[in-house]
Write a protein that holds these residues in place. Structure first.
Motif, PDB file in Angstrom:
ATOM      1  N   ASN A 168      34.583  48.447  -9.865  1.00 52.41           N
ATOM      2  CA  ASN A 168      35.336  48.859  -9.001  1.00 52.41           C
ATOM      3  C   ASN A 168      35.114  48.063  -7.654  1.00 52.41           C
ATOM      4  N   SER A 169      34.274  46.902  -7.546  1.00 54.72           N
ATOM      5  CA  SER A 169      34.029  46.479  -6.342  1.00 54.72           C
ATOM      6  C   SER A 169      35.081  45.666  -5.996  1.00 54.72           C
ATOM      7  N   LEU A 170      35.358  45.297  -4.799  1.00 56.06           N
ATOM      8  CA  LEU A 170      36.287  44.109  -4.367  1.00 56.06           C
ATOM      9  C   LEU A 170      35.420  43.106  -3.912  1.00 56.06           C
ATOM     10  N   VAL A 171      35.942  41.817  -4.284  1.00 56.02           N
ATOM     11  CA  VAL A 171      34.996  40.650  -3.817  1.00 56.02           C
ATOM     12  C   VAL A 171      35.928  39.525  -3.454  1.00 56.02           C
ATOM     13  N   VAL A 172      35.867  39.151  -2.159  1.00 58.10           N
ATOM     14  CA  VAL A 172      36.643  37.956  -1.520  1.00 58.10           C
ATOM     15  C   VAL A 172      35.637  36.967  -1.804  1.00 58.10           C
ATOM     16  N   ILE A 173      36.017  36.092  -3.003  1.00 59.33           N
ATOM     17  CA  ILE A 173      34.978  34.920  -3.449  1.00 59.33           C
ATOM     18  C   ILE A 173      35.136  33.855  -2.429  1.00 59.33           C
ATOM     19  N   ASP A 174      34.118  32.863  -2.361  1.00 58.74           N
ATOM     20  CA  ASP A 174      34.270  31.695  -1.493  1.00 58.74           C
ATOM     21  C   ASP A 174      33.719  30.433  -2.310  1.00 58.74           C
ATOM     22  N   GLN A 175      33.128  30.468  -3.551  1.00 59.71           N
ATOM     23  CA  GLN A 175      32.957  29.379  -4.232  1.00 59.71           C
ATOM     24  C   GLN A 175      33.069  29.459  -5.848  1.00 59.71           C
ATOM     25  N   PHE A 176      33.144  28.403  -6.498  1.00 56.52           N
ATOM     26  CA  PHE A 176      33.345  28.611  -7.993  1.00 56.52           C
ATOM     27  C   PHE A 176      32.234  27.565  -8.666  1.00 56.52           C
ATOM     28  N   LEU A 177      32.149  28.008  -9.892  1.00 51.32           N
ATOM     29  CA  LEU A 177      31.345  27.246 -10.802  1.00 51.32           C
ATOM     30  C   LEU A 177      32.489  26.881 -12.149  1.00 51.32           C
ATOM     31  N   ASP A 178      32.705  25.768 -12.449  1.00 51.37           N
ATOM     32  CA  ASP A 178      33.933  25.495 -13.495  1.00 51.37           C
ATOM     33  C   ASP A 178      33.250  25.124 -14.692  1.00 51.37           C
ATOM     34  N   PHE A 179      33.524  26.148 -15.657  1.00 50.19           N
ATOM     35  CA  PHE A 179      32.973  25.914 -17.172  1.00 50.19           C
ATOM     36  C   PHE A 179      34.227  25.864 -18.353  1.00 50.19           C
TER      37      PHE A 179
ATOM     38  N   TYR B 219      38.256  27.924  -1.099  1.00 50.02           N
ATOM     39  CA  TYR B 219      39.186  28.889  -0.554  1.00 50.02           C
ATOM     40  C   TYR B 219      39.475  28.880   0.869  1.00 50.02           C
ATOM     41  N   CYS B 220      40.618  29.309   1.179  1.00 49.36           N
ATOM     42  CA  CYS B 220      40.898  29.153   2.633  1.00 49.36           C
ATOM     43  C   CYS B 220      40.301  30.242   3.327  1.00 49.36           C
ATOM     44  N   ALA B 221      39.476  29.587   4.500  1.00 50.16           N
ATOM     45  CA  ALA B 221      38.539  30.363   5.316  1.00 50.16           C
ATOM     46  C   ALA B 221      39.492  31.451   6.213  1.00 50.16           C
ATOM     47  N   ARG B 222      40.586  30.907   6.415  1.00 47.40           N
ATOM     48  CA  ARG B 222      41.343  31.889   7.425  1.00 47.40           C
ATOM     49  C   ARG B 222      42.028  33.264   6.704  1.00 47.40           C
ATOM     50  N   ILE B 223      42.441  32.810   5.313  1.00 48.50           N
ATOM     51  CA  ILE B 223      43.000  33.980   4.563  1.00 48.50           C
ATOM     52  C   ILE B 223      41.883  34.708   4.234  1.00 48.50           C
ATOM     53  N   ARG B 224      40.470  34.244   3.939  1.00 48.65           N
ATOM     54  CA  ARG B 224      39.761  35.163   3.573  1.00 48.65           C
ATOM     55  C   ARG B 224      39.164  36.013   4.393  1.00 48.65           C
ATOM     56  N   GLN B 225      39.154  35.368   5.816  1.00 46.31           N
ATOM     57  CA  GLN B 225      38.906  36.381   6.874  1.00 46.31           C
ATOM     58  C   GLN B 225      39.855  37.568   7.070  1.00 46.31           C
ATOM     59  N   THR B 226      41.027  37.226   6.924  1.00 50.71           N
ATOM     60  CA  THR B 226      42.352  38.122   6.983  1.00 50.71           C
ATOM     61  C   THR B 226      42.037  39.054   6.202  1.00 50.71           C
ATOM     62  N   MET B 227      41.632  38.893   4.717  1.00 45.47           N
ATOM     63  CA  MET B 227      41.588  39.728   3.704  1.00 45.47           C
ATOM     64  C   MET B 227      40.359  40.795   4.067  1.00 45.47           C
ATOM     65  N   LEU B 228      39.275  40.314   4.567  1.00 54.00           N
ATOM     66  CA  LEU B 228      38.265  41.061   4.727  1.00 54.00           C
ATOM     67  C   LEU B 228      38.852  42.236   5.878  1.00 54.00           C
ATOM     68  N   GLU B 229      39.486  41.609   6.936  1.00 55.14           N
ATOM     69  CA  GLU B 229      39.850  42.513   8.180  1.00 55.14           C
ATOM     70  C   GLU B 229      40.834  43.508   7.516  1.00 55.14           C
ATOM     71  N   ALA B 230      41.522  43.141   6.607  1.00 57.61           N
ATOM     72  CA  ALA B 230      42.851  43.879   5.997  1.00 57.61           C
ATOM     73  C   ALA B 230      41.965  44.999   5.287  1.00 57.61           C
ATOM     74  N   ALA B 231      40.837  44.684   4.398  1.00 56.70           N
ATOM     75  CA  ALA B 231      39.989  45.773   3.733  1.00 56.70           C
ATOM     76  C   ALA B 231      39.386  46.713   4.844  1.00 56.70           C
ATOM     77  N   LYS B 232      39.055  46.440   5.803  1.00 56.18           N
ATOM     78  CA  LYS B 232      38.397  47.116   6.919  1.00 56.18           C
ATOM     79  C   LYS B 232      39.390  48.082   7.423  1.00 56.18           C
ATOM     80  N   ALA B 233      40.773  47.372   7.772  1.00 55.30           N
ATOM     81  CA  ALA B 233      41.838  48.295   8.196  1.00 55.30           C
ATOM     82  C   ALA B 233      42.227  49.428   7.339  1.00 55.30           C
ATOM     83  N   GLU B 234      41.874  49.000   5.956  1.00 57.37           N
ATOM     84  CA  GLU B 234      42.557  50.020   4.828  1.00 57.37           C
ATOM     85  C   GLU B 234      41.100  50.805   4.339  1.00 57.37           C
TER      86      GLU B 234
END
Length: 265
Positions: free
Chosen positions: A96-107, A132-147
């Motif tokens: 049930n955790s939410l994670v705003v990812i910042d890197q990937f490994l491609d398999f 991943y877009c740093a600006r949208i990631r930061q907005t997502m994290l701020e949105a999570a805090k607001a919610e």
């Protein structure tokens, strides 16, 4: 028919009523025709694309990623919010955790992964230092805090071919390589969005611990049930993020191919 922001709904996120007055749209691309919804939210034109199509009828390895991304580009989309259901390799990122990812490994193994395969489109090597877009990631994290939602800032997404789940041996390997989460859809979606000079970020919902970590055998029903139980959190985060985004915001993602004259497909 235009939209500046898009939602790509992953497993369990199929509800186009997230946007107001949704209407059906088809967009033709050289890779195929894409069906999606256009509507609005918070005064902004928004596109909603179901990654797996109606009824979860398309498995992850057969999703037409190139057509999807190019269709959004042709609609004028500049910013993409993607959702994904994932298994966890990291005990700190529990069910049930939410994670705003910042890197990937491609398999992945057999998916078309670029718009640039030579010929008329040429060959372009795209930088994905920050996939991943740093600006949208930061907005997502701020949105999570607001919610008042808890969201992990950063995580490494391991993308496998699917549609089978992974073996415990594979999970041990991915964990040793630094993976936090495992899923089947973020690649080539993320790098294609970068090639198309679009801002793109993903919020993941942990539905289970991966094979060998989970005490029980994994099933797709388990994934769907976990998403159903927590879909409102994903919706709240996604819609608050859209409300906080500036439709015409510019950033380096939208100039990723500047040295090549920009994206021209």
């Amino acid at each position: 028919m235009k939209a500046s922001i898009a939602i790509i709904g992953g497993t369990g996120v199929y509800d186009p009523s997230m946007i107001g007055d949704p209407r059906d749209v088809k967009v033709d691309t050289p890779y195929g025709t894409v069906s999606l919804k256009l509507g609005s939210y918070a005064g902004k034109d928004v596109a909603f694309l179901n990654r797996h199509e109606e009824g979860h009828s398309v498995p992850p390895h057969l999703v037409n990623y190139r057509a999807n991304i190019l269709a959004l580009k042709r609609l004028g989309v500049r910013q993409i919010i993607a959702t994904a259901a994932v298994g966890s390799l990291n005990e700190r990122m529990g069910t049930n955790s939410l994670v705003v990812i910042d890197q990937f490994l491609d398999f992945t193994k057999a998916r078309p992964s670029t718009f640039f395969e030579g010929g008329a489109n040429g060959v372009i090597h795209t930088d994905v230092t920050h996939p991943y877009c740093a600006r949208i990631r930061q907005t997502m994290l701020e949105a999570a805090k607001a919610e008042q939602l808890s969201a992990h800032d950063g995580g490494v997404y391991v993308c496998t071919e699917g549609p089978r789940f992974e073996t415990p041996a594979e999970i041990r390997m991915y964990k040793l390589l630094g993976g936090d989460l495992v899923g089947m859809t973020n690649v080539p979606e993320a790098p294609l969005a970068r090639e198309a000079e679009m801002c793109y970020a993903t919020v993941c919902m942990v539905t289970n611990f991966a094979a060998g970590i989970s005490p029980q055998v994994l099933t797709h029903t388990e994934v769907l049930d976990a998403m159903k139980a927590n879909i409102e959190n994903i919706k709240r985060l996604t819609m608050r993020t859209i409300a906080m985004l500036e439709p015409e915001a510019d950033c380096e993602c939208q100039h990723a191919l500047a040295e090549f004259g920009g994206f021209k497909l």
